[in-house]
Scaffold this motif. Structure first.
Motif, PDB file in Angstrom:
ATOM      1  N   HIS A 168       0.886  -1.278  -0.044  1.00  0.00           N
ATOM      2  CA  HIS A 168      -0.042  -0.019   0.173  1.00  0.00           C
ATOM      3  C   HIS A 168       0.837   1.277   0.035  1.00  0.00           C
ATOM      4  O   HIS A 168       1.765   1.237   0.662  1.00  0.00           O
ATOM      5  CB  HIS A 168      -0.752   0.042   1.274  1.00  0.00           C
ATOM      6  CG  HIS A 168      -1.849  -0.946   1.003  1.00  0.00           C
ATOM      7  ND1 HIS A 168      -2.862  -1.127   0.412  1.00  0.00           N
ATOM      8  CD2 HIS A 168      -2.306  -2.094   2.317  1.00  0.00           C
ATOM      9  CE1 HIS A 168      -3.719  -2.389   0.546  1.00  0.00           C
ATOM     10  NE2 HIS A 168      -3.414  -2.850   1.642  1.00  0.00           N
ATOM     11  N   CYS A 170       2.181   4.867   1.138  1.00  0.00           N
ATOM     12  CA  CYS A 170       2.233   5.554   2.187  1.00  0.00           C
ATOM     13  C   CYS A 170       2.471   6.970   2.208  1.00  0.00           C
ATOM     14  O   CYS A 170       3.242   7.410   1.215  1.00  0.00           O
ATOM     15  CB  CYS A 170       3.550   4.905   3.027  1.00  0.00           C
ATOM     16  SG  CYS A 170       3.494   5.618   4.838  1.00  0.00           S
ATOM     17  N   ARG A 175       6.147   2.490  -0.144  1.00  0.00           N
ATOM     18  CA  ARG A 175       5.148   1.567  -0.324  1.00  0.00           C
ATOM     19  C   ARG A 175       5.374   0.577   0.699  1.00  0.00           C
ATOM     20  O   ARG A 175       6.562   0.338   0.799  1.00  0.00           O
ATOM     21  CB  ARG A 175       4.744   1.135  -2.025  1.00  0.00           C
ATOM     22  CG  ARG A 175       4.560   2.153  -2.786  1.00  0.00           C
ATOM     23  CD  ARG A 175       4.355   1.682  -3.950  1.00  0.00           C
ATOM     24  NE  ARG A 175       3.129   0.779  -4.066  1.00  0.00           N
ATOM     25  CZ  ARG A 175       1.970   1.210  -4.638  1.00  0.00           C
ATOM     26  NH1 ARG A 175       1.899   2.653  -5.131  1.00  0.00           N
ATOM     27  NH2 ARG A 175       0.872   0.910  -4.676  1.00  0.00           N
ATOM     28  N   GLN A 180       0.913   1.168   7.474  1.00  0.00           N
ATOM     29  CA  GLN A 180      -0.065   0.972   6.383  1.00  0.00           C
ATOM     30  C   GLN A 180      -0.884  -0.566   6.559  1.00  0.00           C
ATOM     31  O   GLN A 180      -1.698  -0.887   5.928  1.00  0.00           O
ATOM     32  CB  GLN A 180       0.372   0.739   4.928  1.00  0.00           C
ATOM     33  CG  GLN A 180       0.838   2.181   4.527  1.00  0.00           C
ATOM     34  CD  GLN A 180      -0.072   3.307   4.779  1.00  0.00           C
ATOM     35  OE1 GLN A 180      -1.269   3.253   4.507  1.00  0.00           O
ATOM     36  NE2 GLN A 180       0.147   4.681   5.333  1.00  0.00           N
ATOM     37  N   ASN A 185      -5.197   4.015  11.019  1.00  0.00           N
ATOM     38  CA  ASN A 185      -5.659   4.402   9.773  1.00  0.00           C
ATOM     39  C   ASN A 185      -6.183   3.090   8.939  1.00  0.00           C
ATOM     40  O   ASN A 185      -6.903   2.972   8.293  1.00  0.00           O
ATOM     41  CB  ASN A 185      -4.575   4.770   8.987  1.00  0.00           C
ATOM     42  CG  ASN A 185      -4.657   6.103   8.588  1.00  0.00           C
ATOM     43  OD1 ASN A 185      -5.723   6.999   9.179  1.00  0.00           O
ATOM     44  ND2 ASN A 185      -3.724   7.092   8.209  1.00  0.00           N
ATOM     45  N   VAL A 186      -5.578   1.919   9.208  1.00  0.00           N
ATOM     46  CA  VAL A 186      -5.900   0.514   8.618  1.00  0.00           C
ATOM     47  C   VAL A 186      -7.258   0.186   9.118  1.00  0.00           C
ATOM     48  O   VAL A 186      -8.273  -0.097   8.091  1.00  0.00           O
ATOM     49  CB  VAL A 186      -4.984  -0.608   8.892  1.00  0.00           C
ATOM     50  CG1 VAL A 186      -5.404  -1.784   8.362  1.00  0.00           C
ATOM     51  CG2 VAL A 186      -3.541   0.017   8.567  1.00  0.00           C
ATOM     52  N   ARG A 189      -9.673   2.575   7.221  1.00  0.00           N
ATOM     53  CA  ARG A 189      -9.821   2.191   5.843  1.00  0.00           C
ATOM     54  C   ARG A 189     -10.535   0.779   5.325  1.00  0.00           C
ATOM     55  O   ARG A 189     -11.413   0.833   4.580  1.00  0.00           O
ATOM     56  CB  ARG A 189      -8.391   2.180   5.108  1.00  0.00           C
ATOM     57  CG  ARG A 189      -8.184   1.775   3.659  1.00  0.00           C
ATOM     58  CD  ARG A 189      -6.750   1.892   3.230  1.00  0.00           C
ATOM     59  NE  ARG A 189      -6.112   0.656   3.596  1.00  0.00           N
ATOM     60  CZ  ARG A 189      -4.951   0.533   4.037  1.00  0.00           C
ATOM     61  NH1 ARG A 189      -4.092   1.571   4.413  1.00  0.00           N
ATOM     62  NH2 ARG A 189      -4.452  -0.547   4.708  1.00  0.00           N
TER      63      ARG A 189
END
Length: 345
Positions: A168, A170, A175, A180, A185-186, A189
């Motif tokens: 993912h 960042c 990445r 992530q 945040n995970v 998401r």
């Protein structure tokens, strides 16, 4: 002897939390302000006002400031702060000029790690690795009873270890960074995807968010998990699994006796830490032939940063004479002037 009290200030993206902290890490008085977003000078104004107010009722010997971002090894300059757009901001000297007190500036995670080592979950441990799970992942190290900041002052950015090549994207520009896969945040998401797909958890969260899918966050997922929702529990466990994988990598490099996990995601408590411990044992190099570090939750919560910043500033003020920024230079200049005057005579 008067008690040596210090002011600790934790600067976040939305709030400035401050308190008067005694030598046992107890907060005697608290203040909170909104974080000014207009300019670095406005933040210094706010810090100065807070210190002035707290000095009315307490004898303060130093000020410690914890800031999210990169702080140089001399604990004086904020090199980079994502929340306040600070770039090479000489915060220590600016606050000293306004308050006249010795000032120390450090990364907020370093301050939290020091507080947990001194007064919290890692007391009586020689080493500590702190992992803070919030929007991203921060961290701090205490080695042989001393904070470790690295040569440039930026150690502890564990969240940007790459765990999935080409994973993912960042915010840092790379990445596959650890944060992530294991952060608040995970959770947010993943939950927003469930909401868009109409899953039972996603539908419940969308109702809770009044139909605004973008306002669904990790805190809401944690609340559902604590209430026993199966999908939410799976999301928490997945984050915990990635957390344990990353901790195993840190153990391979650092081999501490304890990992302390803090930050808002830890409100999930053992729902998060039990899967983390299982993944840690499963992926630890040399498993079965080495001792395993403990993985525990932080004790001091959201106030760890201001407690640690205050305590570090008090220790620095006691060790250094003169304590003020630039003080040694003024002493040398005075001595040089005195010698010159004597030669002229």
């Amino acid at each position: 002897m008067a008690e040596r009290l210090a002011v600790g200030i934790d600067i976040g993206g939305t709030k400035v939390a401050a308190g008067v902290v005694d030598q046992d890490g107890l907060i005697l008085e608290r203040l909170r302000r909104e974080t000014p977003t207009t300019s670095p000078t406005a933040v210094v104004d706010t810090i100065s006002e807070i210190v002035t107010e707290l000095r009315r009722n307490h004898h303060i010997v130093s000020v410690g400031v914890g800031a999210a971002g990169f702080v140089d090894a001399s604990q004086s300059t904020v090199l980079f702060s994502p929340h306040l757009a600070w770039r090479n901001e000489p915060l220590r000297d600016a606050v000293y000029r306004r308050t006249g007190l010795p000032v120390l500036v450090d990364n907020d995670a370093n301050a939290s790690g020091w507080a947990e080592w001194r007064f919290g979950a890692a007391q009586n441990e020689p080493d500590l690795v702190l992992i803070t799970l919030g929007t991203g992942i921060g961290g701090a190290l205490v080695i042989d009873g001393q904070p470790y900041r690295g040569h440039f002052g930026i150690a502890g950015e564990f969240g940007h270890m790459q765990v999935v090549p080409d994973g993912h994207p960042c915010e840092c520009g790379n990445r596959g960074c650890w944060e992530q896969y294991a952060s608040g945040n995970v959770l947010g998401r993943r939950a927003r995807v469930l909401a868009e797909n109409g899953s039972p958890l996603g539908t419940a969260l969308l109702d809770q968010a009044a139909g605004d899918v973008d306002s669904i966050d990790g805190i809401m997922v944690t609340e559902q998990a604590r209430n026993g929702d199966g999908e939410a529990l799976e999301l928490i466990a997945e984050v915990g699994d990635w957390l344990g994988v990353g901790i195993a990598s840190l153990a391979a490099a650092l081999d501490p006796g304890i990992f302390v996990v803090g930050g808002g995601v830890c409100d999930a408590d053992e729902l998060l830490l039990d899967p983390a411990r299982a993944a840690y044992r499963r992926t630890l190099t040399g498993r079965g032939f080495r001792a395993e570090a403990r993985i525990v939750r932080a004790h001091l919560g959201a106030e760890a940063g201001l407690i640690g910043a205050a305590d570090m500033s008090r220790i620095r003020a006691r060790r250094r004479r003169p304590a003020s920024p630039g003080g040694r230079a003024r002493v040398r200049a005075t001595a040089k002037s005195s010698r010159s005057s004597r030669r002229q005579k």
